[in-house]
Write an enzyme that holds these catalytic residues in place. Structure first.
Site, mmCIF file in Angstrom:
data_model
loop_
_atom_site.group_PDB
_atom_site.id
_atom_site.type_symbol
_atom_site.label_atom_id
_atom_site.label_comp_id
_atom_site.label_asym_id
_atom_site.label_seq_id
_atom_site.Cartn_x
_atom_site.Cartn_y
_atom_site.Cartn_z
ATOM 1 N N THR A 18 0.810 -1.212 0.000
ATOM 2 C CA THR A 18 0.000 0.000 0.000
ATOM 3 C C THR A 18 0.840 1.257 0.000
ATOM 4 O O THR A 18 0.299 2.333 -0.143
ATOM 5 C CB THR A 18 -0.971 0.053 1.195
ATOM 6 O OG1 THR A 18 -0.275 -0.283 2.367
ATOM 7 C CG2 THR A 18 -2.115 -0.893 1.000
ATOM 8 N N GLY A 19 2.194 1.186 0.164
ATOM 9 C CA GLY A 19 3.066 2.365 0.038
ATOM 10 C C GLY A 19 2.347 3.672 0.272
ATOM 11 O O GLY A 19 1.964 4.348 -0.641
ATOM 12 N N THR A 20 2.203 4.082 1.461
ATOM 13 C CA THR A 20 1.072 4.874 1.923
ATOM 14 C C THR A 20 1.483 6.084 2.718
ATOM 15 O O THR A 20 2.622 6.242 3.106
ATOM 16 C CB THR A 20 0.291 3.965 2.885
ATOM 17 O OG1 THR A 20 -0.109 2.839 2.187
ATOM 18 C CG2 THR A 20 -0.883 4.651 3.506
ATOM 19 N N THR A 21 0.481 6.925 2.964
ATOM 20 C CA THR A 21 0.593 7.869 4.078
ATOM 21 C C THR A 21 -0.655 7.707 4.933
ATOM 22 O O THR A 21 -1.768 7.813 4.423
ATOM 23 C CB THR A 21 0.639 9.319 3.568
ATOM 24 O OG1 THR A 21 1.612 9.414 2.553
ATOM 25 C CG2 THR A 21 0.962 10.255 4.702
#
Lengths: 218, 294
Positions: A18-21
């Site tokens: 999900t490489g997310t914030t």
């Protein structure tokens, strides 16, 4: 040579991350959670509108980051366990209980799983709370950030957070933080989802890309 | 001479003995990994002689799905590849799960095929047990729980689409067990080409013909722009009332006609000598296997 003819794109076999914030902030009377909406597999975006704020109970949500499969599975298992628990105690569960359930899974399987969930919600004992469960620890914090995009906004949130913000200010703070992170992190983007939880329940909102605040962007 | 399993009772009626196979042991999973050791030994032996074991055949695919006004349309190409050779020019990638739920499979062909067959059985048992028609969300949940259990070693990416009491729904499930719920989806090696067509022309609540054309165009984009996809376009239109499985809906690639002939008249090559040696052969076993040449 045979692999060169039609090399299969790497993202087909890459695990979906999900490489997310993600961010969660408490205010007096509740919490505000926020996330971006990008799901990537390698270099390709496989879902540009995923809602990473997953309900664990009526007034308890968790924010997902890391491996999509691991995070979704943890959220699903804890949702089930919380349901059973709340029937057993015949009352709404505490945010601490939800966070502990998440922490138990994250800690026991920390070698196999690579997901980080931030648990936040409102209960009548302690009001709004935010718990971070990275790598199986469990800490209660006034606010928490996570995901690959969080590294870019550590300074911003440390400088801009104030205690006793109102609900409105909190929502603005969350949206600003998400916008700044999405602007700098390649793995975060899309739209911003914001969930506000207080004693009356949870309110979900989606802020589209063109409605996000504009920062210095020449 | 009755061999008894631990949990199965043996009944005797007169002189005939029945064995009731009611083993209540829960199955330890649908896949048996016993052959991995044998495969490892074979691989080691073969590589000494310079041979390599055959690769799992991947479908190198374009599959797509979208939700339109009355239901769901699933589309797929029909090429199955084995490295760089086309193994099957007309394979079926849209699999049946339940009367109103179908599933497109990409990734390793065998994994996708067997996974969907297992799901189909489980779904039927589950809906017999609940007494209700199956939900698409239920199929997705069972699929992703199984794929997560195998931690990505089952290489099948699936698009599950169907109509149930909650209306038309479309989910994608990845090999590691994550899922997405979206109004339009593409997967497989040609997904990038197909999704660009969707991103350009998708609108919510499209009419049937427009939606069929859009899915056809997306799969065609995958067929032309991806080497791993080809042959025909299969469509499956699922609405509340009907299911239309349109096999070979479109054939964008026609086999070219040969311009000349490559046959030589008998006598072109002079025969110098001719020796006939009869080989004594006995017919040991004869079996007929019908090939599906649709």
């Amino acid at each position: 040579m045979s692999e060169e003819l039609f090399p299969e794109p790497e993202w087909l076999s890459e695990e979906v991350k999900t490489g997310t914030t993600i961010i969660a902030v408490t205010f007096d009377g509740g919490v505000v959670l926020g996330s971006d909406s990008r799901v990537s597999a390698g270099e390709a975006v496989v879902n540009r509108v995923m809602n990473k704020l997953s309900p664990l109970h009526d007034k308890i949500y968790c924010a997902l980051s890391g491996s999509a499969a691991d995070a979704q599975t943890i959220a699903e298992i804890v949702n089930y366990q919380l349901d059973v628990h709340s029937i057993e105690v015949e009352d709404d569960p505490l945010v601490c209980s939800a966070a502990t359930l998440v922490k138990n899974i994250s800690y026991k399987y920390k070698e196999e799983l690579s997901a980080h969930l931030i648990v936040a919600g409102w209960d009548k004992k302690k009001g709004g709370q935010v718990y971070a469960t990275l790598s199986g620890l469990l800490t209660s914090q006034p606010f928490a950030i996570g995901g690959s995009g969080s590294f870019y906004i550590n300074g911003f949130v440390d400088a801009e957070y104030r205690k006793n913000m109102t609900k409105r200010e909190c929502q603005e703070f969350v949206v600003n933080a998400l916008t700044l992170a999405m602007g700098r992190d390649g793995s975060s983007g899309g739209v911003a989802y914001v969930v506000t939880i207080d004693k009356d329940g949870a309110e979900e909102k989606c802020v589209l890309g063109n409605e996000l605040p504009k920062f210095f962007d020449q | 001479n009755v061999s008894c399993q631990e949990d199965s009772p043996v009944f005797r009626f007169g002189r005939v003995t029945f064995m009731l196979n009611t083993s209540t042991k829960t199955p330890t999973g649908g896949f048996s990994f016993e052959n991995t050791r044998r495969n490892a030994v074979l691989e080691a032996n073969l590589s000494e002689k310079g041979y390599s074991a055959p690769n799992a055949r991947k479908t190198g695919t374009t599959i797509a799905g979208l939700i339109f006004k009355d239901g769901v349309i699933l589309g797929a190409d029909t090429r199955a590849t084995d490295d760089m050779v086309v193994a099957d020019k007309n394979c079926m990638k849209i699999h049946y799960i339940a009367p109103k739920i179908y599933c497109c499979g990409a990734g390793v062909a065998a994994d996708a095929e067997v996974t969907t067959q297992m799901m189909s059985s489980n779904v039927e048992l589950h809906s017999l047990s609940t007494g209700r028609p199956p939900l698409v969300a239920m199929v997705t949940r069972q699929l992703k729980q199984m794929l997560f259990r195998y931690q990505g070693h089952i290489g099948s990416s699936l698009i599950v689409g169907g109509v149930d009491v909650n209306g038309p729904q479309l989910y994608s499930v990845y090999p590691h067990g994550s899922y997405d719920k979206l109004p339009f989806l593409t997967m497989g090696s040609g997904a990038a080409s197909a999704v660009s067509v969707f991103e350009d022309r998708y609108k919510p609540n499209m009419e049937l013909e427009e939606a069929k054309q859009l899915v056809r165009d997306a799969i065609t984009a995958g067929i032309f722009c991806d080497l791993g996809s080809g042959s025909n376009v299969d469509l499956c239109v699922i609405t509340e009332k009907t299911v239309d499985y349109l096999r070979g809906y479109d054939q964008p690639v026609q086999k070219g006609l040969r311009e000349g002939t490559y046959r030589y008249k008998p006598g072109t090559t002079a025969v110098l000598t001719k020796t006939v040696t009869p080989l004594p052969l006995d017919v040991v076993d004869e079996s007929v296997q019908v090939m599906d040449t649709e």
